[in-house]
Design a protein around this motif. Structure first.
Motif, short mmCIF file in Angstrom:
data_model
loop_
_atom_site.label_atom_id
_atom_site.label_comp_id
_atom_site.label_asym_id
_atom_site.label_seq_id
_atom_site.Cartn_x
_atom_site.Cartn_y
_atom_site.Cartn_z
N LEU A 1 5.58 5.95 -34.33
CA LEU A 1 4.46 5.25 -35.21
C LEU A 1 3.95 6.32 -35.92
N SER A 2 2.94 5.80 -36.90
CA SER A 2 2.19 6.99 -37.63
C SER A 2 0.97 6.12 -38.04
N GLU A 3 0.07 7.02 -38.67
CA GLU A 3 -1.13 6.49 -39.17
C GLU A 3 -0.88 6.06 -40.57
N ALA A 4 0.37 6.10 -40.92
CA ALA A 4 0.48 5.37 -42.41
C ALA A 4 -0.02 4.23 -42.67
N THR A 5 -1.05 3.87 -43.75
CA THR A 5 -2.09 2.78 -43.71
C THR A 5 -0.98 1.51 -44.08
N HIS A 6 -1.61 0.33 -43.70
CA HIS A 6 -0.95 -0.87 -44.12
C HIS A 6 -1.13 -1.19 -45.53
N LEU A 7 -1.90 -0.66 -46.45
CA LEU A 7 -2.02 -0.84 -47.75
C LEU A 7 -0.94 -0.27 -48.40
N CYS A 8 0.33 -1.15 -49.08
CA CYS A 8 1.26 -0.88 -49.33
C CYS A 8 1.57 0.38 -50.48
N GLY A 9 0.76 0.47 -51.57
CA GLY A 9 0.92 1.51 -52.33
C GLY A 9 0.69 2.77 -51.87
N SER A 10 -0.29 3.00 -50.96
CA SER A 10 -0.87 4.20 -50.57
C SER A 10 0.30 4.39 -49.35
N ALA A 11 0.70 3.50 -48.68
CA ALA A 11 1.57 3.54 -47.49
C ALA A 11 2.78 4.63 -48.17
N GLY A 12 3.17 3.99 -49.38
CA GLY A 12 4.29 4.87 -49.90
C GLY A 12 3.97 6.47 -49.75
N MET A 13 3.06 6.70 -50.33
CA MET A 13 2.55 8.09 -50.39
C MET A 13 2.55 8.75 -48.93
N HIS A 14 1.89 7.97 -47.95
CA HIS A 14 1.91 8.42 -46.66
C HIS A 14 3.42 8.71 -45.96
N PHE A 15 4.36 7.78 -46.65
CA PHE A 15 5.45 7.98 -45.86
C PHE A 15 6.32 9.37 -46.77
N ALA A 16 6.04 9.59 -48.03
CA ALA A 16 6.55 10.48 -48.83
C ALA A 16 5.91 11.83 -47.98
N ALA A 17 4.78 12.05 -47.71
CA ALA A 17 4.11 13.03 -47.00
C ALA A 17 4.46 13.15 -45.41
N LEU A 18 4.96 12.14 -44.80
CA LEU A 18 5.59 12.23 -43.52
C LEU A 18 7.15 12.75 -43.44
N GLY A 19 7.59 12.96 -44.49
CA GLY A 19 9.04 13.57 -44.91
C GLY A 19 10.17 12.32 -45.15
N ALA A 20 9.46 11.06 -45.23
CA ALA A 20 10.61 10.05 -45.41
C ALA A 20 11.52 10.26 -46.66
N HIS A 21 12.64 9.86 -46.65
CA HIS A 21 13.73 9.88 -47.81
C HIS A 21 13.70 8.37 -48.30
N LEU A 22 13.68 7.41 -47.99
CA LEU A 22 13.52 6.21 -48.16
C LEU A 22 12.61 5.32 -47.34
N ILE A 23 12.17 4.01 -48.06
CA ILE A 23 11.51 3.10 -47.22
C ILE A 23 12.41 1.82 -47.31
N LEU A 24 12.14 1.11 -46.14
CA LEU A 24 12.54 -0.25 -45.83
C LEU A 24 11.35 -1.03 -45.73
N TRP A 25 11.38 -2.11 -46.65
CA TRP A 25 10.13 -2.75 -46.92
C TRP A 25 10.44 -4.37 -46.99
N THR A 26 9.81 -4.91 -45.97
CA THR A 26 10.06 -6.34 -45.62
C THR A 26 8.90 -6.99 -46.44
N THR A 27 9.17 -8.23 -46.98
CA THR A 27 8.30 -9.03 -47.76
C THR A 27 8.88 -10.55 -47.66
N GLY A 28 7.76 -11.32 -48.11
CA GLY A 28 8.15 -12.55 -48.77
C GLY A 28 9.06 -12.35 -49.90
N GLY A 29 8.17 -12.02 -50.88
CA GLY A 29 8.76 -11.59 -52.23
C GLY A 29 7.69 -11.07 -53.22
#
Lengths: 393, 111
Positions: free
Chosen positions: A278-306
């Motif tokens: 787990l991490s402190e990556a925010t629940h706000l999607c756009g900013s979470a993308g950058m948090h995951f980038a900073a955590l070293g993620a290669h890619l993101i799995l994102w679930t949504t309605g649409g």
């Protein structure tokens, strides 16, 4: 499924699935210059700090920018500042340079005007592009991947289709030896007891509970409440806050929690061994993308309605189970679960295959339209002080 | 046949995949799309809402996707809607006036 990908080797030993050059603007005033420079090269991505040009109060943001520059998908960076604010671009560029990446900085005020800065920046961007093109291709096992897990635009289908499918896929990937990281601690309020049981040690369990509590305190200030559940959530079928939280939790799978990665102005923790975090990556999607980038993620799995959340640095695989909102943006159609035509296991297999393909270079459905903003989010240092949270315990 | 999904074998509720009316016989499927049970709805239950798979006692835990999502505040017979009118959070209750509003908007029949 292929078990390896031909990645881009970095001097620090990491291997990227993409080969981007970042043009970073440490203040919003030089963003136009950053965009003009980025447009002159193939893989240029602009990252702008919109949150004032002052260093004081922006320390966590600077930390996130540095670690974003160190993401495996990033080959090199050019850091710009207008020069009239107090953020020296070298405080971002220098630590990135220590990883062996090419990292330049440019202060616009020291050049002969905007056009001259753009021309100088374009020359540096060309150098960065050439350094990126020279990155050695390295055959790398899929198990070396670091995968961010995030939800957004959630609806009834999320808890039934996309979240459980991604959760199952995360378990498969973790069992293969990969690393997965979720965040959104505010969405895990009510799940503490279950999460404690998944933690690998009492220390991890305590840290997890403390960080969820702190996030709850940040968002639930007496007299300034923000909604946790809407009437619409309940009419849609969610009965309690726990049900909403557990629906979100199901995308994290079931494997042990190796740690909770803290993000603040002093600390930017990264996974130390494979597994689920787990991490402190925010629940706000756009900013979470950058948090995951900073955590070293290669890619993101994102679930949504649409909806079409995207991040240009870290490719986003979008999974939806809502057949009424599915469109060309969605990479994985999980709506068969809602129609009782497909099972969770089968959708999970398609997600794992997609992860492998995207690591091998296949573009996600809207990857080439990567200009969702690189939103940088940080905790407000004044609120942290008022709440007496200690950043380094 | 109308269907509802039981996300985990330990769950005492299943989530409706379509709107059901009172008296509808609902096929219960597993997360891997196997038919495992069939339940008659004792009241209208709309898409995305939960039906009780067993007789649930007062104060018994409601379990969905293997997780405890709340406590029954009255006995809930098999086939009834499991929602804000008969379940409360163990963590943070929805305010009573909001519950009234949800019940009104959803036209939930109460015994």
């Amino acid at each position: 499924m292929m078990n390896t990908f031909m990645g881009f080797g970095r001097a620090d030993g990491s291997v990227g699935i993409r080969n981007h050059v970042l043009i970073m603007a440490v203040d919003e005033c030089c963003e136009g210059i950053a965009r003009a420079i980025a447009d002159s090269i193939d893989n240029g991505i602009v990252v702008t700090n919109y949150n004032t040009c002052m260093y004081g109060g922006n320390e966590e943001m600077i930390n996130t920018m540095i670690h974003t520059g160190n993401n495996p998908n990033v080959a090199g960076v050019l850091v710009l500042a207008m020069g009239c604010g107090s953020i020296d671009p070298e405080i971002v560029a220098a630590p990135i340079r220590t990883t062996g990446r090419a990292a330049f900085s440019l202060v616009c005020m020291k050049q002969q005007g905007t056009r001259a800065t753009i021309n100088q920046g374009k020359a540096l961007a060309q150098e960065l592009q050439q350094a990126a093109n020279a990155a050695p291709r390295v055959e790398t096992p899929i198990s070396d991947l670091v995968i961010g897990v995030k939800c957004g635009g959630s609806d009834t289908s999320s808890g039934i289709a996309s979240n459980p499918s991604v959760g199952r896929a995360v378990d498969t990937l973790v069992d293969l030896g990969a690393t997965a990281i979720a965040g959104e601690l505010i969405e895990l309020v009510g799940c503490e007891a279950i999460l404690r049981q998944r933690a690998v040690s009492p220390e991890v369990a305590d840290k997890l509970e403390r960080l969820i509590h702190e996030e709850e305190a940040r968002w639930h200030v007496d007299g300034a409440e923000v909604e946790t559940m809407s009437i619409g959530n309940s009419v849609g079928g969610l009965t309690t806050l726990e049900e909403k939280s557990f629906g979100a939790l199901s995308k994290t799978g079931t494997r042990p929690i190796q740690g909770v990665l803290q993000i603040n102005h002093l600390i930017h923790e990264k996974p130390t061994q494979p597994g689920f975090y787990l991490s402190e990556a925010t629940h706000l999607c756009g900013s979470a993308g950058m948090h995951f980038a900073a955590l070293g993620a290669h890619l993101i799995l994102w679930t949504t309605g649409g909806a079409g959340f995207n991040n240009p640095i870290v490719p986003v695989i979008r999974v939806s189970g809502n057949q009424y909102l599915l469109n060309e943006d969605i990479d994985i159609d999980a709506s068969g679960i809602m129609r009782a035509e497909e099972g969770v296991e089968s959708v999970a297999e398609r997600i794992v295959a997609k992860v492998s393909q995207v690591a091998q270079g296949q573009q996600t459905n809207i990857e080439e339209f990567g200009y969702s903003y690189c939103s940088l989010y940080q905790k407000d240092q004044r609120l942290e002080t008022v709440l007496r949270f200690k950043p380094n315990c | 046949m109308k269907k509802a999904i039981q996300l985990d074998p330990s769950d005492n509720v299943a989530t409706l995949l379509v709107d059901a009316v009172k008296g509808d016989e609902i096929e219960i499927i597993s997360a891997n799309n196997q038919v495992i049970d069939s339940v008659r709805c004792l009241q209208a239950i709309s898409f995305g809402n939960k039906v009780a798979l067993s007789d649930i006692a007062d104060k018994q835990l409601i379990t969905k996707a293997s997780y405890p999502i709340g406590l029954a505040i009255m006995p809930i017979p098999r086939g009834e809607l499991v929602h804000v009118q008969n379940v409360r959070s163990q963590r943070l209750d929805i305010p009573d006036n909001i519950i009234e509003e949800i019940i009104k908007q959803m036209r939930i029949e109460q015994a």
